[in-house]
Motif scaffolding. Structure first.
Motif, PDB file in Angstrom:
ATOM      1  N   TYR A  32       0.865  -1.194   0.000  1.00 28.59           N
ATOM      2  CA  TYR A  32       0.000   0.000   0.000  1.00 28.59           C
ATOM      3  C   TYR A  32       0.893   1.234   0.000  1.00 28.59           C
ATOM      4  O   TYR A  32       2.046   1.189   0.431  1.00 28.59           O
ATOM      5  CB  TYR A  32      -0.931   0.012   1.220  1.00 28.59           C
ATOM      6  CG  TYR A  32      -0.240  -0.278   2.539  1.00 28.59           C
ATOM      7  CD1 TYR A  32       0.376   0.728   3.278  1.00 28.59           C
ATOM      8  CD2 TYR A  32      -0.166  -1.588   3.039  1.00 28.59           C
ATOM      9  CE1 TYR A  32       1.023   0.463   4.469  1.00 28.59           C
ATOM     10  CE2 TYR A  32       0.482  -1.867   4.234  1.00 28.59           C
ATOM     11  CZ  TYR A  32       1.070  -0.834   4.945  1.00 28.59           C
ATOM     12  OH  TYR A  32       1.725  -1.110   6.126  1.00 28.59           O
ATOM     13  N   SER A  98      -5.680   1.312  -1.616  1.00 32.02           N
ATOM     14  CA  SER A  98      -5.418   0.651  -0.329  1.00 32.02           C
ATOM     15  C   SER A  98      -4.691   1.591   0.628  1.00 32.02           C
ATOM     16  O   SER A  98      -3.901   2.437   0.198  1.00 32.02           O
ATOM     17  CB  SER A  98      -4.550  -0.596  -0.544  1.00 32.02           C
ATOM     18  OG  SER A  98      -5.280  -1.573  -1.228  1.00 32.02           O
ATOM     19  N   ALA A 100      -3.161   1.622   5.037  1.00 29.72           N
ATOM     20  CA  ALA A 100      -3.070   0.982   6.357  1.00 29.72           C
ATOM     21  C   ALA A 100      -3.595   1.956   7.404  1.00 29.72           C
ATOM     22  O   ALA A 100      -3.605   3.167   7.183  1.00 29.72           O
ATOM     23  CB  ALA A 100      -1.628   0.608   6.659  1.00 29.72           C
ATOM     24  N   ILE A 101      -3.996   1.416   8.538  1.00 29.54           N
ATOM     25  CA  ILE A 101      -4.452   2.249   9.662  1.00 29.54           C
ATOM     26  C   ILE A 101      -3.511   2.034  10.842  1.00 29.54           C
ATOM     27  O   ILE A 101      -3.055   0.918  11.098  1.00 29.54           O
ATOM     28  CB  ILE A 101      -5.902   1.892  10.055  1.00 29.54           C
ATOM     29  CG1 ILE A 101      -6.874   2.526   9.065  1.00 29.54           C
ATOM     30  CG2 ILE A 101      -6.232   2.351  11.481  1.00 29.54           C
ATOM     31  CD1 ILE A 101      -8.335   2.266   9.366  1.00 29.54           C
ATOM     32  N   THR A 117     -13.119  -0.723  10.332  1.00 33.25           N
ATOM     33  CA  THR A 117     -12.039  -1.332   9.537  1.00 33.25           C
ATOM     34  C   THR A 117     -12.548  -2.590   8.834  1.00 33.25           C
ATOM     35  O   THR A 117     -12.234  -2.826   7.664  1.00 33.25           O
ATOM     36  CB  THR A 117     -10.833  -1.659  10.440  1.00 33.25           C
ATOM     37  OG1 THR A 117     -10.318  -0.441  10.973  1.00 33.25           O
ATOM     38  CG2 THR A 117      -9.728  -2.378   9.678  1.00 33.25           C
ATOM     39  N   ARG A 121     -12.561  -3.451   4.795  1.00 32.72           N
ATOM     40  CA  ARG A 121     -11.449  -4.420   4.677  1.00 32.72           C
ATOM     41  C   ARG A 121     -10.896  -4.573   3.257  1.00 32.72           C
ATOM     42  O   ARG A 121      -9.730  -4.915   3.091  1.00 32.72           O
ATOM     43  CB  ARG A 121     -11.868  -5.778   5.223  1.00 32.72           C
ATOM     44  CG  ARG A 121     -13.023  -6.414   4.481  1.00 32.72           C
ATOM     45  CD  ARG A 121     -13.481  -7.695   5.158  1.00 32.72           C
ATOM     46  NE  ARG A 121     -14.634  -8.289   4.503  1.00 32.72           N
ATOM     47  CZ  ARG A 121     -15.895  -7.981   4.774  1.00 32.72           C
ATOM     48  NH1 ARG A 121     -16.167  -7.074   5.690  1.00 32.72           N
ATOM     49  NH2 ARG A 121     -16.884  -8.566   4.127  1.00 32.72           N
ATOM     50  N   GLN A 123     -10.047  -2.347   1.397  1.00 34.22           N
ATOM     51  CA  GLN A 123      -9.021  -1.317   1.204  1.00 34.22           C
ATOM     52  C   GLN A 123      -7.933  -1.325   2.268  1.00 34.22           C
ATOM     53  O   GLN A 123      -6.954  -0.598   2.141  1.00 34.22           O
ATOM     54  CB  GLN A 123      -9.678   0.078   1.196  1.00 34.22           C
ATOM     55  CG  GLN A 123     -10.352   0.423  -0.118  1.00 34.22           C
ATOM     56  CD  GLN A 123     -10.911   1.834  -0.087  1.00 34.22           C
ATOM     57  OE1 GLN A 123     -12.078   2.040   0.210  1.00 34.22           O
ATOM     58  NE2 GLN A 123     -10.088   2.815  -0.398  1.00 34.22           N
ATOM     59  N   ILE A 124      -8.132  -2.115   3.339  1.00 36.38           N
ATOM     60  CA  ILE A 124      -7.181  -2.047   4.471  1.00 36.38           C
ATOM     61  C   ILE A 124      -6.456  -3.384   4.665  1.00 36.38           C
ATOM     62  O   ILE A 124      -6.957  -4.278   5.349  1.00 36.38           O
ATOM     63  CB  ILE A 124      -7.912  -1.636   5.772  1.00 36.38           C
ATOM     64  CG1 ILE A 124      -8.648  -0.304   5.562  1.00 36.38           C
ATOM     65  CG2 ILE A 124      -6.920  -1.511   6.936  1.00 36.38           C
ATOM     66  CD1 ILE A 124      -9.519   0.140   6.717  1.00 36.38           C
ATOM     67  N   GLU A 126      -3.609  -3.829   6.230  1.00 38.74           N
ATOM     68  CA  GLU A 126      -2.830  -3.898   7.476  1.00 38.74           C
ATOM     69  C   GLU A 126      -3.306  -2.813   8.445  1.00 38.74           C
ATOM     70  O   GLU A 126      -3.728  -1.733   8.028  1.00 38.74           O
ATOM     71  CB  GLU A 126      -1.345  -3.712   7.165  1.00 38.74           C
ATOM     72  CG  GLU A 126      -0.429  -4.245   8.238  1.00 38.74           C
ATOM     73  CD  GLU A 126       1.038  -4.238   7.818  1.00 38.74           C
ATOM     74  OE1 GLU A 126       1.808  -4.986   8.416  1.00 38.74           O
ATOM     75  OE2 GLU A 126       1.402  -3.478   6.902  1.00 38.74           O
ATOM     76  N   PHE A 127      -3.199  -3.128   9.738  1.00 37.71           N
ATOM     77  CA  PHE A 127      -3.732  -2.246  10.775  1.00 37.71           C
ATOM     78  C   PHE A 127      -2.903  -2.484  12.026  1.00 37.71           C
ATOM     79  O   PHE A 127      -2.649  -3.625  12.390  1.00 37.71           O
ATOM     80  CB  PHE A 127      -5.197  -2.671  11.006  1.00 37.71           C
ATOM     81  CG  PHE A 127      -5.910  -2.032  12.169  1.00 37.71           C
ATOM     82  CD1 PHE A 127      -6.956  -1.149  11.933  1.00 37.71           C
ATOM     83  CD2 PHE A 127      -5.593  -2.344  13.498  1.00 37.71           C
ATOM     84  CE1 PHE A 127      -7.667  -0.586  12.994  1.00 37.71           C
ATOM     85  CE2 PHE A 127      -6.288  -1.773  14.557  1.00 37.71           C
ATOM     86  CZ  PHE A 127      -7.334  -0.893  14.303  1.00 37.71           C
ATOM     87  N   TYR A 159      -8.756 -11.169   9.228  1.00 32.76           N
ATOM     88  CA  TYR A 159      -7.375 -10.746   9.534  1.00 32.76           C
ATOM     89  C   TYR A 159      -6.694 -11.741  10.464  1.00 32.76           C
ATOM     90  O   TYR A 159      -7.341 -12.354  11.310  1.00 32.76           O
ATOM     91  CB  TYR A 159      -7.381  -9.376  10.235  1.00 32.76           C
ATOM     92  CG  TYR A 159      -7.766  -8.206   9.362  1.00 32.76           C
ATOM     93  CD1 TYR A 159      -6.802  -7.466   8.678  1.00 32.76           C
ATOM     94  CD2 TYR A 159      -9.104  -7.835   9.214  1.00 32.76           C
ATOM     95  CE1 TYR A 159      -7.164  -6.383   7.879  1.00 32.76           C
ATOM     96  CE2 TYR A 159      -9.471  -6.762   8.406  1.00 32.76           C
ATOM     97  CZ  TYR A 159      -8.491  -6.042   7.736  1.00 32.76           C
ATOM     98  OH  TYR A 159      -8.848  -4.976   6.939  1.00 32.76           O
ATOM     99  N   ARG A 187      -4.345  -8.599   6.913  1.00 34.63           N
ATOM    100  CA  ARG A 187      -5.462  -9.213   6.192  1.00 34.63           C
ATOM    101  C   ARG A 187      -5.036 -10.547   5.586  1.00 34.63           C
ATOM    102  O   ARG A 187      -3.930 -10.687   5.066  1.00 34.63           O
ATOM    103  CB  ARG A 187      -5.941  -8.260   5.091  1.00 34.63           C
ATOM    104  CG  ARG A 187      -7.286  -8.636   4.495  1.00 34.63           C
ATOM    105  CD  ARG A 187      -7.726  -7.595   3.486  1.00 34.63           C
ATOM    106  NE  ARG A 187      -6.760  -7.476   2.400  1.00 34.63           N
ATOM    107  CZ  ARG A 187      -6.699  -6.450   1.548  1.00 34.63           C
ATOM    108  NH1 ARG A 187      -7.547  -5.447   1.665  1.00 34.63           N
ATOM    109  NH2 ARG A 187      -5.788  -6.424   0.594  1.00 34.63           N
TER     110      ARG A 187
END
Length: 259
Positions: A32, A98, A100-101, A117, A121, A123-124, A126-127, A159, A187
């Motif tokens: 991302y 995409s 990350a948060i 989130t 998901r 688009q995300i 990793e968090f 995840y 993810r």
């Protein structure tokens, strides 16, 4: 100039440089181009994120923190959004890209951040972030644990969850009354569900609403056939079921012939 921590926003500003850097390093920054930090406050974590080879965006509900960030992080000023993450349409920033948060999340909205989130998901990938320790432990717990519940199952359906480290109250201003915990979500390669998503969420939530009962009793509202209720899976309590078992259970309910 510094920002006064506001109780109604659940603000506890991190003061430990080492921990801030450790949290910033918890993301892989692979797959991302954008990272969104939620609730940056005075930017203790932000300054370490800005050293990374990625585009950092921050979203902050507190006007005083927004003014501080814009004045002190000039290279970030046009990517500071004075918005409520839970209510904001994030596609206005990222379109369908995409991101990350990351964040030191206010305790009072941390579980809602996870649920949002999950909604985003696609688009995300990793968090990572800091939660109240018991919430972080719950998200990462496995079946058989007393703290395993709705949040654990729904998060781990999409995840891989890993509890990274514990953070003591002393490194915050003002210090909270409890320990914090940092976790990372990555993810899954295949994060599509094999069953109807709405039904899966409903089965998990209904089962845990009466977690001490067997599934045969807690899922009565589904009006299951006697034939299905005879299945041994219904002898179990929800905390005994893995994520895969919950998917299996949802499949059984989906295919139940009530005639």
């Amino acid at each position: 100039m510094s920002v006064r921590a506001k109780k109604h926003l659940g603000q506890h500003f991190l003061t430990d440089e080492t921990i801030a850097e450790k949290i910033a390093d918890s993301l892989s920054f692979n797959g991302y181009k954008h990272v969104l930090e939620i609730g940056p406050g005075m930017g203790m974590l932000t300054k370490y994120l800005l050293k990374k080879d990625t585009k950092i965006h921050v979203i902050e509900i507190d006007p005083e923190s927004v003014d501080f960030l814009k004045a002190n992080y000039l290279n970030l000023a046009d990517r500071v959004y004075e918005k409520d993450f839970l209510k904001y349409d994030i596609t206005e920033i990222f379109n369908d890209e995409s991101f990350a948060i990351i964040g030191n999340f206010p305790y009072n909205i941390s579980t809602q951040i996870v649920f949002k989130t999950l909604e985003l998901r696609d688009q995300i990938p990793e968090f990572s972030g800091m939660f109240q320790k018991e919430v972080a432990a719950r998200i990462c717990s496995k079946e058989g644990s007393k703290v395993y519940g709705i949040l654990s199952v729904l998060t781990q359906a999409f995840y891989d969850a890993e509890y990274l480290f514990t953070v003591p109250p002393i490194v915050f201003n003002p210090p909270p009354k409890i320990d914090s915990g940092v976790l990372r979500l990555k993810r899954k390669e295949d994060f599509s569900l094999s069953v109807d998503e709405k039904l899966f969420f409903r089965v998990v939530k209904t089962a845990f609403q009466q977690r001490r009962k067997t599934l045969r009793n807690s899922l009565k509202t589904f009006n299951l056939s006697d034939n299905l209720k005879a299945n041994v899976i219904f002898d179990k309590r929800p905390e005994q079921l893995s994520v895969d078992s919950f998917l299996e259970l949802t499949q059984l309910i989906e295919n139940d012939d009530k005639d």
